[in-house]
Scaffold this motif. Structure first.
Motif, short mmCIF file in Angstrom:
data_model
loop_
_atom_site.label_atom_id
_atom_site.label_comp_id
_atom_site.label_asym_id
_atom_site.label_seq_id
_atom_site.Cartn_x
_atom_site.Cartn_y
_atom_site.Cartn_z
N GLY A 1 1.37 -4.93 -10.03
CA GLY A 1 2.60 -5.33 -10.45
C GLY A 1 3.78 -5.10 -9.47
N VAL A 2 3.58 -3.72 -8.97
CA VAL A 2 4.58 -3.25 -8.22
C VAL A 2 4.53 -3.98 -6.90
N VAL A 3 3.35 -4.45 -6.31
CA VAL A 3 3.38 -5.05 -4.96
C VAL A 3 3.38 -6.53 -4.77
N LEU B 1 -1.98 -6.37 4.14
CA LEU B 1 -1.59 -4.82 3.74
C LEU B 1 -1.46 -4.39 2.32
N GLU B 2 -1.04 -5.13 1.54
CA GLU B 2 -0.85 -5.06 0.06
C GLU B 2 -2.05 -4.79 -0.55
N ALA B 3 -3.07 -5.57 -0.13
CA ALA B 3 -4.26 -5.59 -0.93
C ALA B 3 -5.18 -4.31 -0.39
N LEU C 1 -5.54 9.97 2.52
CA LEU C 1 -4.71 9.88 3.71
C LEU C 1 -4.65 8.25 4.11
N ALA C 2 -5.64 7.64 3.99
CA ALA C 2 -5.51 6.14 4.20
C ALA C 2 -4.47 5.50 3.29
N LEU C 3 -4.45 5.94 2.15
CA LEU C 3 -3.62 5.37 1.05
C LEU C 3 -2.09 5.69 1.43
N GLY D 1 0.90 3.13 2.68
CA GLY D 1 2.06 3.15 2.04
C GLY D 1 3.40 3.20 3.09
N VAL D 2 3.05 4.04 4.07
CA VAL D 2 4.02 4.21 5.15
C VAL D 2 4.17 2.96 6.00
#
Length: 710
Positions: free
Chosen positions: A73-75, A83-85, A413-415, A419-420
């Motif tokens: 719901g956020v993205v 990238l969102e996936a 770290l990947a998460l 996000g960045v």
């Protein structure tokens, strides 16, 4: 205390030598592709802890499922881009991990206490148990003191006759080996009227600790019904040792009974942080793990009692296929041994509600990192074990938990990186408002800010709920609450520990990510001696270890501030930990910082307020010892009787293969013949040559002649 080697006879089965008479057991190597042929009927007759397992599953699914719904719901706007996936997938995996940890704590809160009773000294034990301590280049004064304290405690209870001490050494330093000979022969003398003390140094360190214990089982296992595995820093009270032995005698299908060791005795800043965390939050998590595991429990490699028959029949470890570091001998052997013993139909249980089991804490952040490198490799090896034929699903879950405890760092770290990137994409990439032909309304690339706040709060709640549960349970127990200084100090200590753990967490995340990368690219961890005590590392070591953490923290902070200052506020806990990683690491190993915290009344535990008698006795015994020699060969060379007793206390080295002499042995002998003085030859000898000299009567005689010729 006299540190001369004493060859006084020991109450037991053999006089004069360090090791007992052989009583071998077969220990066949197990297959991960085929079920064992032994009797597994015991498992079918057991009642699994179904309610606890259903509750664990339901809580994990509900928490992780809600987190997944919220992050989508956020993205989500109209369509989810690549990238969102990626962000959603990484979030669901990592959030599922913390959901499982949270569910375990909730199960522990609701679980009943252990059904195991307290010890009874009225009736003597009917079986023989070995207290087995594997050592590898450790300080023998500390290990001998711990063993004597346990032996004296068992003597106090009138149960010493049911136990032997067996020290199995894999030490590779000649000086450590000679100090071991002094310490354990002296221990034998001191305990001559209490219990037998045996010692064996292995010549080849095949399969490391697992191979060391397997060698004990296959040589002398027939002497004992069960054995208690100790680490070099382990101490267990006599009451708990007797209780564990009684549990083994009462249930002939019990294969492993694992106690829950408490961290105790650490003086450094980092050790006190870990001790408080383990004391305050650990019990409820351990109880939850025990509750859903039932008879499919786990084994942590020490402070556990193991049935000899079960271990010999079912725990012979195979070598994993492929190249090291993933292939080869299994390093984290304990999980695998527990799974194989359970597969063969034996019970593997835990004792979460009984105190008396203790171990030391690593003294600094660097020491934890060194240990974690080896543990990471061992746990990642379980990727080759988790699919083994016939393993119970709880055993597979134990493997998955161990694997995920290290894979979670690169995933986190990947998460964070994803996000960045999403933030940078929103800042730099021009949005495609009309992504389809004839689209009437634009697609606005906007995150749902309200759901983001809800998700953040929910994530923090799930992350910190195990600590909240642990502290609430602690506050509800008057005796433990008073031991920690009362309600105000417990809450203050919890907040302080949480803050410091948050600062250390990003450093550990990057460190473990590097470990995983090195392992997957083929770099082996080796086998290094652990530091048990530390006065802290100097700034050159600190800078070498953490310079890239600090540089990365500063550069990333500057970059984010220039691009999106609001994101800097969100990432400040992570970035602060990286920027300050050097000072944080420096202070972590400082006993002075630990003492300052103690004076403030923070991070206090029950074992500190009222020191357990077994720990006090160990420390008192250790203080009685005189210093052992730094240069063992020089010490031996000064006295022929020392040489004779050293040789008599140790097993003979294996014979050399005809036609294939050992080069170190040949060069050691040649150097002894060429040398004109003791100091000269000691300066020439390499570590491998020193081992040969310490094992050979003729070369030690030559060494003595050089010492006498001055």
């Amino acid at each position: 205390m006299d540190t001369g080697i004493v060859a006084k006879p020991c109450r037991g089965r053999r006089v004069g030598a360090g090791a007992p008479a052989p009583h071998p057991l077969e220990m066949p190597v197990q297959s991960l592709r085929a079920r064992p042929h032994g009797n597994q009927s015991g498992r079918r007759e057991e009642t699994a802890p179904v309610p606890a397992r259903l509750l664990l599953l339901a809580l994990t699914v509900v928490l992780a499922g809600y987190g997944m719904i919220e992050v989508i719901g956020v993205v989500q706007v109209a369509d989810i881009a690549v990238l969102e996936a990626v962000f959603i997938v990484l979030f669901v995996i990592t959030f599922g991990w913390i959901s499982y940890a949270c569910a375990t704590a909730i199960v522990g809160l609701l679980a009943s206490t252990s059904e195991s009773g307290s010890w009874s000294g009225e009736k003597p034990l009917t079986s023989k148990t070995a207290l087995v301590m594997p050592v590898y280049n450790e300080n023998p004064v500390e290990t001998a003191a711990a063993l004597e304290a346990m032996a004296r405690d068992l003597q106090r209870l009138g149960q010493a006759d049911a136990f032997d001490i067996m020290v199995v050494s894999d030490s590779t330093s000649a000086d450590v080996w000679i100090r071991e000979t002094i310490a354990y022969s002296t221990l034998r003398h001191r305990l001559a009227e209490v219990m037998p003390v045996w010692y064996r140094r292995r010549w080849k360190n095949t399969a490391r600790k697992a191979g060391n214990i397997a060698d004990f089982v296959t040589r002398w296992g027939g002497h004992y019904r069960q054995f208690i595995v100790l680490d070099a820093d382990s101490v267990i009270s006599g009451e708990l040792i007797v209780l564990m032995a009684r549990e083994m005698e009462a249930d002939d299908r019990l294969g492993i009974l694992q106690s829950v060791p408490a961290l105790a005795g650490g003086e450094t800043f980092f050790a006190r942080l870990q001790q408080f965390a383990g004391w305050a939050y650990g019990p409820v998590v351990a109880r939850g793990l025990s509750a859903w595991s039932g008879n499919d429990g786990n084994y942590w490699g020490h402070n556990a009692i193991i049935r000899m028959q079960a271990f010999a029949e079912a725990a012979g470890l195979p070598e994993l296929k492929g190249r090291r570091p993933i292939g080869g001998h299994i390093m984290s052997h304990d999980f695998v041994e527990a799974a194989l013993i359970r597969r063969a139909g034996w019970k593997v249980r835990m004792l979460p509600d009984h105190e008396g089991s203790y171990e030391d804490s690593p003294p600094s952040l660097i020491d934890v990192s060194e240990r974690d490198r080896r543990w990471a490799q061992g746990n990642l090896q379980h990727l080759g074990v988790i699919g083994g034929t016939g393993l119970s699903w709880p055993s597979r879950l134990h493997f998955a938990t161990g694997i995920m405890s290290y894979l979670s760092s690169p995933l986190w770290l990947a998460l964070i990186a994803t996000g960045v990137l999403l933030t940078l994409q929103a800042h730099f990439v021009r949005p495609e408002y009309f992504s389809q032909d004839y689209q009437l309304y634009p697609t606005w690339p906007v995150f749902n800010a309200e759901r983001m706040r809800v998700l953040f709060i929910f994530t923090m709640a799930v992350l910190f709920l195990p600590k909240i549960i642990g502290v609430a349970k602690l506050l509800s127990m008057p005796e433990r609450r008073r031991a920690a200084g009362g309600t105000a100090r417990i809450i203050t200590s919890t907040l302080f520990e949480t803050l410091m753990s948050a600062l250390y967490a990003p450093v550990m995340m990057l460190t473990q990510t590097r470990h995983v990368f090195e392992i997957l690219t083929g770099r082996d961890s080796g086998w290094n001696t652990q530091r048990r005590n530390s006065g802290g590392d100097g700034w050159p070591v600190i800078w070498n270890r953490h310079k890239w953490h600090m540089i990365a923290g500063v550069l990333i902070s500057w970059l984010i501030y220039e691009i999106e200052p609001t994101l800097l506020a969100w990432m400040s806990p992570t970035l602060a930990g990286l920027v300050l990683s050097g000072p944080l690491s420096w202070i972590s190993g400082r006993p002075s910082a630990g003492r300052t915290i103690a004076r403030l009344g923070l991070l206090r535990t029950g074992t500190e307020t009222t020191k357990p008698a077994i720990l006090a006795n160990r420390d008192e015994i250790a203080a009685q010892w005189s210093e052992l020699p730094d240069d063992g060969l020089e010490w031996l060379a000064r006295d022929q009787d020392r040489i004779a007793r050293h040789l008599a206390f140790n097993l003979q080295p294996p014979p050399t293969v005809p036609g294939s002499p050992d080069s170190s042995r040949l060069t050691a002998d040649a150097k002894l013949k060429d040398a004109k003085s003791l100091s000269e030859v000691l300066g020439w000898l390499t570590p491998a040559e020193r081992i040969w000299v310490a094992s050979d009567a003729a070369m030690l005689a030559s060494l003595h002649r050089l010492a006498a010729a001055r």
